[in-house]
Write a protein that holds these residues in place. Structure first.
Motif, short mmCIF file in Angstrom:
data_model
loop_
_atom_site.label_atom_id
_atom_site.label_comp_id
_atom_site.label_asym_id
_atom_site.label_seq_id
_atom_site.Cartn_x
_atom_site.Cartn_y
_atom_site.Cartn_z
N ASN A 154 -56.54 12.33 74.47
CA ASN A 154 -57.07 13.64 74.29
C ASN A 154 -55.89 14.75 73.99
O ASN A 154 -55.92 15.71 74.63
CB ASN A 154 -57.82 13.94 75.60
N GLN A 155 -55.13 14.28 73.02
CA GLN A 155 -53.92 15.19 72.80
C GLN A 155 -54.37 16.46 72.25
O GLN A 155 -54.99 16.71 71.32
CB GLN A 155 -53.00 14.41 71.77
N HIS A 156 -53.73 17.48 72.76
CA HIS A 156 -53.85 19.04 72.42
C HIS A 156 -52.19 19.48 72.54
O HIS A 156 -51.49 18.77 72.80
CB HIS A 156 -54.43 19.83 73.71
N MET A 212 -47.96 15.26 79.89
CA MET A 212 -47.13 15.79 78.41
C MET A 212 -46.48 14.70 78.10
O MET A 212 -45.90 13.79 78.53
CB MET A 212 -46.06 16.86 78.83
N ASN A 213 -46.30 14.79 76.41
CA ASN A 213 -45.16 13.88 75.92
C ASN A 213 -44.50 14.98 75.05
O ASN A 213 -43.67 15.97 75.57
CB ASN A 213 -45.64 12.68 75.48
N ASP A 214 -44.15 14.57 73.78
CA ASP A 214 -43.26 15.26 73.16
C ASP A 214 -43.13 16.83 72.97
O ASP A 214 -44.21 17.42 72.87
CB ASP A 214 -43.51 14.91 71.49
N PRO A 215 -42.10 17.40 73.03
CA PRO A 215 -42.04 18.88 72.64
C PRO A 215 -42.33 19.01 71.22
O PRO A 215 -42.06 18.09 70.27
CB PRO A 215 -40.64 19.40 72.63
N PHE A 246 -48.87 7.96 59.69
CA PHE A 246 -48.30 8.89 58.84
C PHE A 246 -48.23 10.09 59.60
O PHE A 246 -49.21 10.99 59.82
CB PHE A 246 -49.21 9.17 57.40
N ARG A 247 -47.05 10.52 60.46
CA ARG A 247 -47.13 11.70 61.35
C ARG A 247 -45.89 12.31 61.57
O ARG A 247 -44.88 12.07 61.22
CB ARG A 247 -47.80 11.13 62.71
N ASP A 248 -46.21 13.51 62.29
CA ASP A 248 -45.03 14.26 63.02
C ASP A 248 -44.25 15.13 61.97
O ASP A 248 -42.94 15.08 61.92
CB ASP A 248 -44.10 13.32 63.79
N PRO A 249 -44.81 15.76 61.36
CA PRO A 249 -44.18 16.76 60.35
C PRO A 249 -43.13 17.79 61.04
O PRO A 249 -43.78 18.52 61.94
CB PRO A 249 -45.50 17.65 59.46
N PHE A 301 -41.10 4.39 63.26
CA PHE A 301 -40.27 5.69 63.20
C PHE A 301 -41.49 6.69 63.67
O PHE A 301 -42.52 6.92 63.09
CB PHE A 301 -39.69 5.76 61.88
N GLU A 302 -40.80 7.73 64.37
CA GLU A 302 -41.47 8.76 64.91
C GLU A 302 -40.77 10.21 65.09
O GLU A 302 -39.57 9.87 64.87
CB GLU A 302 -42.15 8.64 66.33
N CYS A 303 -41.46 11.24 64.77
CA CYS A 303 -40.76 12.49 65.28
C CYS A 303 -39.21 13.04 64.59
O CYS A 303 -38.46 13.15 65.17
CB CYS A 303 -40.64 12.58 66.67
N ASN A 310 -40.30 7.75 78.76
CA ASN A 310 -40.18 6.66 77.70
C ASN A 310 -41.57 5.88 77.85
O ASN A 310 -42.32 6.01 78.99
CB ASN A 310 -39.28 5.51 78.59
N TRP A 311 -42.10 5.87 76.69
CA TRP A 311 -43.43 4.97 76.54
C TRP A 311 -43.77 3.87 77.34
O TRP A 311 -44.69 3.35 77.62
CB TRP A 311 -44.08 5.16 74.96
N ASP A 312 -42.48 3.23 77.68
CA ASP A 312 -42.69 1.86 78.33
C ASP A 312 -43.33 2.14 79.92
O ASP A 312 -43.89 1.10 80.20
CB ASP A 312 -41.25 1.23 78.60
N PHE A 355 -51.64 15.63 67.02
CA PHE A 355 -50.29 15.15 67.34
C PHE A 355 -49.02 16.10 67.15
O PHE A 355 -49.50 17.22 66.80
CB PHE A 355 -50.40 13.89 66.57
N SER A 356 -48.21 15.40 67.04
CA SER A 356 -46.97 16.07 67.09
C SER A 356 -46.72 16.94 65.69
O SER A 356 -47.16 16.49 64.67
CB SER A 356 -45.65 15.39 67.39
N GLY A 357 -45.93 17.96 65.59
CA GLY A 357 -45.48 18.67 64.72
C GLY A 357 -44.90 19.81 65.02
O GLY A 357 -44.19 19.93 65.90
N TYR A 369 -46.32 21.38 73.21
CA TYR A 369 -46.01 20.12 73.51
C TYR A 369 -47.33 19.19 73.67
O TYR A 369 -48.29 19.78 73.58
CB TYR A 369 -45.47 19.92 75.11
N GLN A 370 -47.11 18.01 73.34
CA GLN A 370 -48.25 17.20 73.19
C GLN A 370 -48.69 17.18 75.01
O GLN A 370 -48.05 16.78 75.84
CB GLN A 370 -47.73 15.48 73.19
N TYR A 371 -50.07 17.40 74.91
CA TYR A 371 -50.73 17.64 76.38
C TYR A 371 -52.10 17.17 76.31
O TYR A 371 -53.01 17.33 75.50
CB TYR A 371 -50.82 19.09 76.60
C1 FRU Z 1 -44.28 10.18 69.73
C2 FRU Z 1 -45.76 10.22 69.48
C3 FRU Z 1 -45.91 10.92 68.12
C4 FRU Z 1 -47.31 11.37 68.09
C5 FRU Z 1 -47.55 11.61 69.64
C6 FRU Z 1 -48.90 11.39 70.11
O1 FRU Z 1 -44.12 10.02 71.16
O2 FRU Z 1 -46.09 8.94 69.52
O3 FRU Z 1 -45.48 10.08 67.14
O4 FRU Z 1 -47.44 12.24 67.26
O5 FRU Z 1 -46.53 10.92 70.24
O6 FRU Z 1 -49.17 12.15 71.33
#
Ligand code: FRU
Length: 513
Positions: free
Chosen positions: A65-67, A35-38, A160-163, A213-215, A302-304, A96-98, A54-56
């Motif tokens: 394979n994000q769901h 998982m990543n972002d809520p 262009f993302r993450d509304p 910039f994200e989210c 952390n993405w790192d 992706f995120s939203g 959540y990003q899964y």
């Molecule tokens: C942030 C992010 C978002 C994107 C999602 C993809 O961690 O990179 O910008 O929508 O993760 O999983």
């Protein structure tokens, strides 16, 4: 027959084992895999249910394979895993995120006969572009139908993302904050029906950190009553990756006013959201009843290094969410500060108190063995009183260690230096030798101008969160010991005569038991 079985499997929540020694017991983590972002956090006040998507990646413990995974909770701590809520329609696309909102007034027209319709607004990431889509749910957020005329905002850009959509009371319209990621600009769009969106403005500010910039999250805060003349303020939270001030991914915020179309920042510099490395892409719940403080959940990684941490190999899952947090907006030394505290003061998970200690010269340490707490998760609260604020001296330190391996997390306050530190250097299953970006020590400058200072922390197997000085700073740190941490020490040294340190420790009740 086989097809029917596959459909049945897809509609059920994935089986999960939450017993692994690194599995957080009071934090949410996915049933299996990555998982990543809520995403899409909303509260349904009719049923009293919090929804977290959540990003899964349901198929591997790495990103891809994000769901939208899904879980629900009555109290923000006890989560029930639900079937995946939104899946890609094409094999080369990702969800992706939203965000998600309850469309109680049926502005969208999707809900002629109900007041609890839910609309999810998310990015579809395709090989050549990122576009914004919506899907609606007539069953309170459990299953979604994609809108036939998607995308609702088309683009030619891959960045262009993450509304994030909120209702703007003043203009009686929906407002979307969205990232033009590579341009490091936040766009604002407005809509009366969630289907047709009009570009309203762009925001950026010289000197803001980061590569992409994200989210973004635009959040309206009531202001601390002491500053009542300020009324309400808007805070714009922006996550950046890479290039966060501490490296990799991180979040900052600016404070100002939003008039329904434009955001104007009144803070010249960005403020860091967290002083450690593992609190990214936090999202704020929509639908929190008026009068209650804003609530967020972040991604505690952390993405790192997130795709390399050892839980993937050893336990088949990667990444946890932060604790749910409530926030206030106030001022410290004339600067706007968003405070953090665990939602509901941890009441839904607070177990038996393990002890209360008063440290003073002559009795300057305490130890508690919490190996009998089955969750191995504890909460500690420390208060230092009688600080000589003119020349603060001494140190109050904590250490959380393993009775088996001797590994430890530590941290504390150095009064002369006005500095709080936390360190994961003493845990050995994953270290900066495995990934050079997995740095081990984080520091926060704190003001010791008052005669007292307090901090509180939750340690939960592989996630640590600390809240300093009435929550004005938070530090979120993942860590990976080879054997469970089960002993807590707090020690005080070199403090002013007459000062006192109180330490209170509680066991936390695991939510997956
Ligand atoms: C942030 C992010 C978002 C994107 C999602 C993809 O961690 O990179 O910008 O929508 O993760 O999983």
């Amino acid at each position: 027959m086989q097809i029917a079985w596959i459909i049945c499997f897809m509609a059920a929540a994935q089986a999960a084992d939450y017993t692994g020694p690194l599995r957080p017991q009071v934090h949410f983590s996915p049933p299996v895999n990555f998982m990543n972002d809520p995403n899409g956090l909303f509260y349904d006040d009719r049923s009293g249910t919090y929804h977290m998507y959540y990003q899964y990646n349901p198929s591997e413990p790495v990103a891809g394979n994000q769901h939208w995974g899904h879980a629900t909770s009555p109290d923000l701590y006890h989560w029930t895993n639900q079937p995946i809520a939104i899946s890609p329609s094409e094999s080369d696309q990702y969800i992706f995120s939203g965000s998600a909102v309850v469309d109680a007034d049926n502005t969208s027209g999707f809900f002629p006969d109900q007041e609890d319709g839910v609309v999810a607004i998310y990015t579809v990431d395709s090989p050549d572009k990122e576009t914004q889509h919506i899907a609606y749910s007539r069953d309170g957020g459990y299953t979604f139908t994609k809108y036939a005329e998607n995308p609702v905002i088309d683009s030619t850009s891959k960045d262009f993302r993450d509304p994030q959509v909120t209702w703007h009371q003043g203009t009686q319209r929906w407002v979307m904050a969205i990232a033009y990621a590579a341009d490091r600009v936040i766009g604002f769009y407005i809509s009366s029906n969630l289907k047709e969106w009009e570009h309203a403005s762009n925001f950026t500010q010289a000197g803001l950190p980061g590569v992409e910039f994200e989210c973004p999250n635009l959040v309206e805060f009531p202001v601390d009553p002491v500053l009542a003349h300020e009324g309400r303020k808007h805070v714009l939270f922006i996550s950046v990756n890479p290039g966060a001030p501490l490296g990799g991914s991180g979040t900052f915020y600016v404070v100002g006013d939003f008039n329904g179309t434009h955001f104007e920042s009144e803070t010249p510099d960005a403020t860091l959201y967290d002083f450690a490395r593992d609190n990214y892409a936090a999202q704020w719940f929509s639908g929190i009843p008026a009068g209650q403080p804003p609530v967020s959940i972040g991604w505690a990684s952390n993405w790192d290094y997130t795709e390399e941490v050892p839980t993937g190999e050893t336990e088949g899952w990667r990444s946890a969410a932060t604790l749910p947090r409530t926030h206030t907006l106030g001022q410290v030394d004339g600067s706007w500060v968003v405070t953090h505290s665990p939602a509901d003061a941890l009441a839904p998970v607070k177990g038996a108190q393990l002890g209360s200690w008063d440290l003073q010269p002559g009795k300057n340490g305490m130890t508690v063995d919490f190996s009998h707490v089955s969750s191995k998760a504890v909460y500690l609260a420390v208060e230092i009183r009688g600080i000589n604020s003119l020349s603060p001296a001494g140190e109050v330190a904590f250490k959380i260690s393993s009775s088996t391996s001797g590994e430890s997390l530590d941290g504390g306050l150095r009064l002369e230096e006005n500095r709080f530190w936390i360190s994961r250097a003493g845990t050995h299953l994953f270290t900066s030798q495995d990934n050079g970006n997995f740095t081990s020590e984080f520091r926060a400058e704190v003001s010791a101008e008052k005669s007292s200072f307090s901090f509180s922390a939750v340690v939960d197997r592989s996630v640590f969160e600390v809240f300093l000085a009435d929550g004005s700073r938070s530090g979120t740190m993942s860590f990976f010991p080879t054997s469970p941490l089960d002993i807590l020490d707090v020690s005080a040294g070199g403090l002013e005569a007459g000062s006192r340190v109180s330490v209170d420790v509680w066991g936390l009740r695991g939510v997956w038991e």
